[in-house]
Design a protein around this motif. Sequence first.
Motif, short mmCIF file in Angstrom:
data_model
loop_
_atom_site.label_atom_id
_atom_site.label_comp_id
_atom_site.label_asym_id
_atom_site.label_seq_id
_atom_site.Cartn_x
_atom_site.Cartn_y
_atom_site.Cartn_z
N ALA A 30 0.78 -1.43 -0.06
CA ALA A 30 -0.03 -0.05 0.03
C ALA A 30 0.63 1.17 0.08
O ALA A 30 0.62 2.12 -0.68
N ALA A 31 2.02 1.27 0.91
CA ALA A 31 2.83 2.48 0.91
C ALA A 31 3.56 2.71 -0.40
O ALA A 31 3.58 3.86 -0.93
N GLY B 261 8.44 18.57 -12.38
CA GLY B 261 9.87 19.13 -12.53
C GLY B 261 10.57 18.81 -11.22
O GLY B 261 12.04 19.15 -11.28
N GLU B 262 10.01 18.24 -10.17
CA GLU B 262 10.94 18.10 -9.04
C GLU B 262 11.69 16.66 -8.88
O GLU B 262 11.29 15.80 -9.74
N THR B 263 12.75 16.75 -8.03
CA THR B 263 13.28 15.33 -7.90
C THR B 263 12.44 14.43 -7.00
O THR B 263 11.65 15.03 -6.11
N ILE B 264 12.67 13.21 -7.10
CA ILE B 264 11.61 12.31 -6.12
C ILE B 264 12.31 12.31 -4.93
O ILE B 264 13.52 12.11 -4.55
N LYS B 265 11.42 12.39 -3.95
CA LYS B 265 11.72 12.66 -2.51
C LYS B 265 11.21 11.20 -1.79
O LYS B 265 10.29 10.55 -2.42
N LYS B 266 11.99 11.10 -0.65
CA LYS B 266 11.63 9.73 0.13
C LYS B 266 10.33 10.09 0.89
O LYS B 266 10.15 11.63 1.46
N GLY B 267 9.78 9.07 1.13
CA GLY B 267 8.38 9.20 1.87
C GLY B 267 8.44 8.42 3.13
O GLY B 267 9.18 7.29 3.18
N TYR B 268 7.74 8.74 4.11
CA TYR B 268 7.42 7.91 5.37
C TYR B 268 6.01 7.71 5.77
O TYR B 268 5.36 8.77 5.64
N ASN C 216 3.63 18.80 2.66
CA ASN C 216 4.34 17.54 2.39
C ASN C 216 3.53 16.37 2.89
O ASN C 216 4.24 15.31 3.01
N ILE C 217 2.22 16.64 3.44
CA ILE C 217 1.47 15.49 4.14
C ILE C 217 0.45 15.08 3.26
O ILE C 217 -0.36 16.11 2.80
N SER C 218 0.11 13.77 3.16
CA SER C 218 -0.82 13.47 2.21
C SER C 218 -1.89 12.26 2.77
O SER C 218 -1.05 11.38 3.97
N LEU C 219 -3.13 12.29 3.14
CA LEU C 219 -3.88 11.32 3.46
C LEU C 219 -4.52 10.55 2.38
O LEU C 219 -5.09 11.17 1.40
N ILE C 220 -4.15 9.19 2.44
CA ILE C 220 -4.62 8.37 1.24
C ILE C 220 -5.38 7.00 1.62
O ILE C 220 -4.88 6.51 2.42
N GLU C 221 -6.39 6.82 1.04
CA GLU C 221 -7.21 5.56 1.10
C GLU C 221 -6.73 4.61 0.17
O GLU C 221 -6.76 4.83 -0.96
N LYS D 94 -1.44 8.18 6.40
CA LYS D 94 -0.86 9.41 6.53
C LYS D 94 0.61 9.49 6.08
O LYS D 94 1.35 8.55 6.81
N LEU D 95 1.07 9.86 4.95
CA LEU D 95 2.43 10.04 4.28
C LEU D 95 2.99 11.29 4.38
O LEU D 95 2.30 12.19 3.97
#
Length: 138
Positions: free
Chosen positions: A57-58, A73-80, A111-116, A132-133
């Motif tokens: 899921a993550a 056009g951004e670089t890929i960021k790490k997510g947690y 930079n915070i996302s809530l995803i189902e 919540k990522l």
Amino acid sequence: MTTHPIYQWIPQRAPFLLINAVEEVDDSHTVTTFPVRSDCPLVDNGILPLSGLMENAAQTCAVRAGWTQKQHGETIKKGYIGAVKKMEVTRFPKVGETLCTEATLLEEVANISLIECTTRINQEVIATTTLKLATVDE
């Protein structure tokens, strides 16, 4: 259905890649697939446990974030994973079954996302959760 490249959007690599193909991706919605294989490091006694479902899921959520960052056009960021809400699992997938995981953005602030997320095998829903990522610059 057209599949999209995975490696350009997420930092994970084999053997810890728990998605095989990106079926759909846009600003708010992602669909991935993953055939559960015995050589997956999280498979235990032929079963993908809770940790594998959570990572699948993550990573599905990470595809949307990476895709969106690339579009801007951004670089890929790490997510947690910052929080897990209501993870419900009706059964664990077995080796040989293919997961189809759908992630839908509910809300995004900075930079915070809530995803189902919903994970299916064929049409059977086997897991649901809301994550919540957070993404961070390195």
